[in-house]
Design a protein around this motif. Structure first.
Motif, PDB file in Angstrom:
ATOM      1  N   MET A   1       1.229   6.700  -1.079  1.00 14.75           N
ATOM      2  CA  MET A   1       1.612   5.592  -1.741  1.00 14.75           C
ATOM      3  C   MET A   1       0.546   5.469  -2.773  1.00 14.75           C
ATOM      4  N   ASN A   2       1.062   5.162  -3.881  1.00 17.36           N
ATOM      5  CA  ASN A   2      -0.004   4.972  -5.164  1.00 17.36           C
ATOM      6  C   ASN A   2      -0.463   3.426  -5.027  1.00 17.36           C
ATOM      7  N   ASP A   3      -1.625   2.970  -5.841  1.00 15.55           N
ATOM      8  CA  ASP A   3      -2.241   1.772  -5.712  1.00 15.55           C
ATOM      9  C   ASP A   3      -1.325   0.446  -6.313  1.00 15.55           C
ATOM     10  N   GLU A   4      -0.228   0.885  -7.089  1.00 13.38           N
ATOM     11  CA  GLU A   4       0.600  -0.037  -7.577  1.00 13.38           C
ATOM     12  C   GLU A   4       1.671  -0.513  -6.497  1.00 13.38           C
ATOM     13  N   THR A   5       2.250   0.585  -5.837  1.00 13.96           N
ATOM     14  CA  THR A   5       2.918   0.194  -4.436  1.00 13.96           C
ATOM     15  C   THR A   5       2.417  -0.204  -3.568  1.00 13.96           C
TER      16      THR A   5
END
Length: 74
Positions: A1-5
């Motif tokens: 998962m990226n930071d935004e998600t």
């Protein structure tokens, strides 16, 4: 998962937790109100039973009075 998600998931979890806290308080309030209603109904039942006893005593006295005055057929 990226930071935004990851941040989006955390935001949703916080919102769900806040909603759950509000729902918990709402149900606690309902339980308190329901308990008050139950106590009130119990009090009414006791009052009704007391009135029934008082009516029975009044009927017995009335029967004795009618017999003394020879107003009853028995």
């Amino acid at each position: 998962m990226n930071d935004e998600t990851s941040n989006l998931v955390l935001e949703h979890r916080r919102a769900m937790r806040e909603w759950q806290t509000g729902a918990d308080q709402y149900f606690k309030d309902i339980i308190v109100r329901l308990s008050a209603i139950e106590h009130h109904i119990a009090g009414l039942s006791m009052t009704d039973a007391q009135h029934g006893g008082e009516i029975d005593r009044i009927k017995a006295r009335l029967d004795r009075i009618e017999k003394r005055l020879e107003l009853s057929e028995g």
